[in-house]
Motif scaffolding. Sequence first.
Motif, PDB file in Angstrom:
ATOM      1  N   UNK A 144      69.394  60.002  -3.167  1.00  0.00           N
ATOM      2  CA  UNK A 144      70.544  59.219  -2.729  1.00  0.00           C
ATOM      3  C   UNK A 144      71.750  60.102  -2.008  1.00  0.00           C
ATOM      4  N   UNK A 145      72.005  61.172  -2.425  1.00  0.00           N
ATOM      5  CA  UNK A 145      73.079  61.911  -1.839  1.00  0.00           C
ATOM      6  C   UNK A 145      72.448  62.753  -0.542  1.00  0.00           C
ATOM      7  N   UNK A 146      71.023  62.903  -0.468  1.00  0.00           N
ATOM      8  CA  UNK A 146      70.455  63.408   0.789  1.00  0.00           C
ATOM      9  C   UNK A 146      70.572  62.525   1.832  1.00  0.00           C
ATOM     10  N   UNK A 147      70.249  61.114   1.400  1.00  0.00           N
ATOM     11  CA  UNK A 147      70.415  60.155   2.390  1.00  0.00           C
ATOM     12  C   UNK A 147      71.536  59.628   2.795  1.00  0.00           C
ATOM     13  N   UNK A 148      72.983  59.922   2.093  1.00  0.00           N
ATOM     14  CA  UNK A 148      74.007  59.506   2.178  1.00  0.00           C
ATOM     15  C   UNK A 148      74.556  59.873   3.525  1.00  0.00           C
ATOM     16  N   UNK A 149      75.426  59.355   4.384  1.00  0.00           N
ATOM     17  CA  UNK A 149      76.005  58.014   4.033  1.00  0.00           C
ATOM     18  C   UNK A 149      75.282  56.687   4.482  1.00  0.00           C
ATOM     19  N   UNK A 150      74.077  57.069   5.425  1.00  0.00           N
ATOM     20  CA  UNK A 150      73.270  56.188   5.969  1.00  0.00           C
ATOM     21  C   UNK A 150      72.432  55.051   4.872  1.00  0.00           C
ATOM     22  N   UNK A 151      71.995  55.710   3.945  1.00  0.00           N
ATOM     23  CA  UNK A 151      71.273  54.826   2.908  1.00  0.00           C
ATOM     24  C   UNK A 151      72.228  53.903   1.951  1.00  0.00           C
ATOM     25  N   UNK A 152      73.602  54.371   2.297  1.00  0.00           N
ATOM     26  CA  UNK A 152      74.450  53.315   1.471  1.00  0.00           C
ATOM     27  C   UNK A 152      74.562  51.931   1.787  1.00  0.00           C
ATOM     28  N   UNK A 153      73.808  51.670   3.131  1.00  0.00           N
ATOM     29  CA  UNK A 153      73.850  50.173   3.445  1.00  0.00           C
ATOM     30  C   UNK A 153      73.043  49.593   2.714  1.00  0.00           C
ATOM     31  N   UNK A 154      71.986  50.237   1.855  1.00  0.00           N
ATOM     32  CA  UNK A 154      70.978  49.398   1.245  1.00  0.00           C
ATOM     33  C   UNK A 154      71.078  49.661  -0.356  1.00  0.00           C
ATOM     34  N   UNK A 155      71.548  50.933  -0.770  1.00  0.00           N
ATOM     35  CA  UNK A 155      71.149  51.600  -2.181  1.00  0.00           C
ATOM     36  C   UNK A 155      71.613  50.389  -3.302  1.00  0.00           C
ATOM     37  N   UNK A 156      73.113  49.883  -2.963  1.00  0.00           N
ATOM     38  CA  UNK A 156      73.887  49.169  -3.982  1.00  0.00           C
ATOM     39  C   UNK A 156      73.256  47.663  -4.007  1.00  0.00           C
ATOM     40  N   UNK A 157      72.649  47.250  -2.743  1.00  0.00           N
ATOM     41  CA  UNK A 157      71.841  45.882  -2.985  1.00  0.00           C
ATOM     42  C   UNK A 157      70.397  46.280  -3.577  1.00  0.00           C
ATOM     43  N   UNK A 158      69.855  47.429  -3.545  1.00  0.00           N
ATOM     44  CA  UNK A 158      68.635  47.657  -4.385  1.00  0.00           C
ATOM     45  C   UNK A 158      68.931  47.738  -5.646  1.00  0.00           C
ATOM     46  N   UNK A 159      69.927  48.458  -6.215  1.00  0.00           N
ATOM     47  CA  UNK A 159      70.280  48.634  -7.445  1.00  0.00           C
ATOM     48  C   UNK A 159      70.477  47.217  -8.073  1.00  0.00           C
ATOM     49  N   UNK A 160      71.116  46.291  -7.522  1.00  0.00           N
ATOM     50  CA  UNK A 160      71.703  44.954  -7.825  1.00  0.00           C
ATOM     51  C   UNK A 160      70.423  44.321  -8.031  1.00  0.00           C
ATOM     52  N   UNK A 161      69.448  44.429  -6.920  1.00  0.00           N
ATOM     53  CA  UNK A 161      68.037  43.631  -7.153  1.00  0.00           C
ATOM     54  C   UNK A 161      67.204  44.065  -8.253  1.00  0.00           C
TER      55      UNK A 161
END
Length: 182
Positions: A144-161
Amino acid sequence: MISNENNVYNLKEKSSWFILVGVILIILGSLALGYQFMATVFSVYFIGSLILMAGIAQALHSFRIKGFSQSALWAVMGVLYIFIGLMSFFQPVAVSSALTLVISFLLIMSGFTQIFAAMNNRNLPRWGWVLTSGIITLILGFMIIAGWPYDSLWVLGMFLGIDLIFQGWAYVAIGFALKNRC
């Protein structure tokens, strides 16, 4: 023991509700995985609402505290919470980026903690599961940190799902277990 049996019997009558709620959670989780950006923004709005309410409560509480230093501290904290809560609504992408960064650090710390605990408890049976969990958590945090900040657009949604789907399956399993119980 009798009260436990009565509780199980009462729950058995409502086993269909467990299954229904589980199916709804699975559907919502699948939607969150399908629309991860929207789920991320929704998560930020929800968290922002909670932070905003906490800030208002703290700010109001600051007027009820006797003593200047204490009331000033509570007021400052309340204002900061209000500010962050409002930022969640006006800048959800930036807040999701910050939350994702915090989550990645928490996962990394959790991974190291689990690995350390596993290594210190090698005498316990199945200690390798804790080690494996720690390694996976650590890898996830670094990914997650390697893809930050770009991955932050989908990570929380993925965790929620993922969370909603697992909760849903747990409810479905409990519902069928209650339904099949004598």
